[in-house]
Design an enzyme around this catalytic site. Structure first.
Site, PDB file in Angstrom:
ATOM      1  N   ALA A   7       0.802  -1.226   0.000  1.00  0.00           N
ATOM      2  CA  ALA A   7       0.000   0.000   0.000  1.00  0.00           C
ATOM      3  C   ALA A   7       0.836   1.277   0.000  1.00  0.00           C
ATOM      4  CB  ALA A   7      -0.952  -0.019   1.190  1.00  0.00           C
ATOM      5  N   ARG A  11       3.244  10.255 -11.184  1.00  0.00           N
ATOM      6  CA  ARG A  11       2.279  11.193 -11.765  1.00  0.00           C
ATOM      7  C   ARG A  11       2.870  12.596 -11.860  1.00  0.00           C
ATOM      8  NH1 ARG A  11      -1.180   8.623  -7.821  1.00  0.00           N
ATOM      9  NH2 ARG A  11      -2.414   6.981  -8.819  1.00  0.00           N
ATOM     10  N   CYS A  60      -6.338  -6.534   3.973  1.00  0.00           N
ATOM     11  CA  CYS A  60      -7.560  -6.524   4.782  1.00  0.00           C
ATOM     12  C   CYS A  60      -8.616  -7.479   4.214  1.00  0.00           C
ATOM     13  CB  CYS A  60      -8.139  -5.117   4.854  1.00  0.00           C
ATOM     14  SG  CYS A  60      -7.018  -3.902   5.575  1.00  0.00           S
ATOM     15  N   ASP A  82       2.349   0.598   8.037  1.00  0.00           N
ATOM     16  CA  ASP A  82       2.339  -0.172   9.272  1.00  0.00           C
ATOM     17  C   ASP A  82       3.666  -0.158  10.020  1.00  0.00           C
ATOM     18  OD1 ASP A  82      -0.182  -0.761   8.425  1.00  0.00           O
ATOM     19  OD2 ASP A  82       0.159  -2.908   8.111  1.00  0.00           O
ATOM     20  N   ASN A  86      -2.248   3.911   2.665  1.00  0.00           N
ATOM     21  CA  ASN A  86      -2.428   4.514   1.351  1.00  0.00           C
ATOM     22  C   ASN A  86      -2.279   6.031   1.408  1.00  0.00           C
ATOM     23  OD1 ASN A  86      -3.324   2.580  -0.961  1.00  0.00           O
ATOM     24  ND2 ASN A  86      -4.285   1.751   0.865  1.00  0.00           N
ATOM     25  N   TYR A 124     -32.302  11.500   7.691  1.00  0.00           N
ATOM     26  CA  TYR A 124     -33.283  10.644   8.366  1.00  0.00           C
ATOM     27  C   TYR A 124     -34.361  10.189   7.389  1.00  0.00           C
ATOM     28  CZ  TYR A 124     -37.707   9.457  10.497  1.00  0.00           C
ATOM     29  OH  TYR A 124     -38.882   8.824  10.791  1.00  0.00           O
TER      30      TYR A 124
END
Length: 463
Positions: free
Chosen positions: A13, A24, A47, A293, A315, A436
């Site tokens: 990631a 980029r 994940c 991590d 990320n 709602y």
């Protein structure tokens, strides 16, 4: 003039987000990008592994966001099965080893990105490395486990699994193996599963897991992985009992993978994670960056650094690193500690501080717990949920929220996450203009019901 070289250690990631964002912003004639990945896969969703193992995700490739070939077509030299073994800071170079061939070379760098991730906690217990004991940190781990599960499904008879650890990975893998038809036992040293919740909320998870047929052994540390005559895992032992298993899955959490950084003398925090500034630059080193991590991040509620292993942060860190190396400017202010998970039909969420975290940083607080439903009570499919809210005494500042309930419960924690980020009080939260309609919530959303009760508790505390 030769282009600068950006060298990335870690192809998931953070690493590949950083490489992609830098590309980029800068073309190959300005910036050469080399990325090293020691595994067989890059740019994948770790994940999603429990859901792939459990069968909800049919194909492994569905978890892969971008293949190595796709990265290479964008002028990113991604070298698979290549492991960084040493960092020479003075020489601005990294020793790289081809995992399969065993050959080594030194690679120079102008900008170095450490995206080494985390390693599963694997305590030094007898039998812990026996065949039949599996982690689920990488796609390679998931494939190894899935291979044996699919093989055992061809064998008639009951199949048994023991999960060691009752945290996020533990409960997600319990669901995965229940879906595979296994009888599942979760052995956890904590008083309740999900130590990321307060014990009273963890008790709800325990109750629900028992109702799903998952045996949960609490307050019991595994002392040994038992093996058969062939050396294969056949169960686990605690001080008081033994639990038979055809497979043993480790779900004891992770620690920052910072062995390379430590050996190079880079600064580490109390958790063992790398210390970075707001730009994700390793402190004291202008051209070394890190994220994901393997780093510590600032908790915006407690004001203290902590280690949180989540793909969302990883990320974002990669995007920030890539932007800064590519000539732009970006920062990562910190986190509030939001996480959401599920076990079968039960959704589990938290954000901010638990009671013990608030107490540890010297905060005084009030807590409230409320019961509500995901929809208007009269609307079909309404599911119950419990919301716990923690607010600072006197000021009423929101400190944390935990939610456990049926479908529609988990993502409601995002309301509290936004309130925490904005530094709102629980009184201010009661005025939030949330959507709602009976199919989506009661007139008062469950989070706002908890905020109203918390605001009342703060007022009562002042009298």
């Amino acid at each position: 003039m030769a282009p600068q070289r950006m060298l990335v250690i870690g192809g998931d990631a953070t690493g590949m987000s950083a490489a992609s964002q830098a590309r980029r912003l800068k073309a190959a004639d300005e910036l050469e990008i080399i990325a090293l990945e020691r595994g067989h896969f890059a740019s994948y969703s770790a994940c999603g592994i429990p859901y792939w193992v459990g069968g909800q995700v049919e194909a492994r490739d569905a978890l892969i966001a971008r293949t190595p070939e796709e990265h290479r077509r964008r002028d990113i030299d991604l070298r698979m099965r290549t492991e960084a073994t040493e960092i020479d800071l003075a020489g601005q170079r990294v020793r790289a080893r081809d995992v399969d061939a065993g050959t080594e070379e030194w690679l120079g760098f102008d900008q170095l990105v450490l995206a080494t991730g985390a390693r599963p906690v694997r305590p030094p217990l007898p039998g812990i490395d026996a065949p039949g004991v599996y982690g689920v940190q990488t796609l390679d781990d998931g494939q190894a486990l899935l291979d044996v599960l699919e093989k055992e499904e061809e064998t008639p008879g009951g199949r048994r699994a023991v999960i060691v650890g009752g945290g996020y990975i533990g409960v997600e893998m319990a669901e995965a193996l229940i879906n595979r038809g296994y009888t599942v036992t979760v052995v956890d040293r904590g008083p309740q599963p999900m130590s990321t919740l307060d014990p009273d909320m963890g008790a709800l998870v325990h109750e629900a897991m028992c109702g799903m047929g998952i045996e949960t052994v609490r307050g019991a540390a595994v002392t040994e992985v038992l093996t058969d005559g062939g050396g294969r895992a056949r169960g686990v032992a605690t001080e008081d009992a033994e639990y038979a298993a055809d497979v043993v899955v480790l779900g004891l959490g992770v620690r920052p993978e910072t062995g390379l950084a430590r050996a190079a003398g880079l600064p580490l925090g109390e958790s063992g994670g790398l210390r970075t500034d707001l730009a994700m630059r390793v402190r004291g080193h202008e051209n070394i960056w890190s994220g994901g991590d393997c780093v510590e991040v600032l908790n915006l509620v407690s004001g203290r650094p902590q280690h949180i292993a989540l793909g969302t942060h990883a990320n974002k860190h990669g995007q920030i690193i890539g932007a800064n190396i590519g000539g732009g400017y970006a920062t990562f202010p910190g986190v509030v500690g939001t996480a959401v998970s599920k076990v079968c039909d039960l959704e589990i969420a938290r954000t901010g501080l638990l009671e013990r975290h608030a107490a540890a940083v010297g905060l005084q607080f009030v807590t409230v717990t409320t019961e509500s439903t995901s929809r208007a009570g009269y609307y079909p499919g309404a599911r119950s949920m419990r919301v716990k809210m923690i607010a600072e005494r006197r000021s009423g500042r929101l400190l944390g929220t935990q939610i456990v309930g049926g479908e529609g419960a988990g993502k409601r924690v995002d309301i509290a996450a936004v309130a925490l980020t904005a530094g709102m009080t629980v009184e201010q939260m009661t005025a939030l203009d949330l959507g709602y309609a009976p199919p989506f919530s009661p007139v008062w959303d469950p989070v706002l019901i908890a905020a109203r009760k918390a605001a009342a508790a703060v007022r009562d505390d002042l009298t």
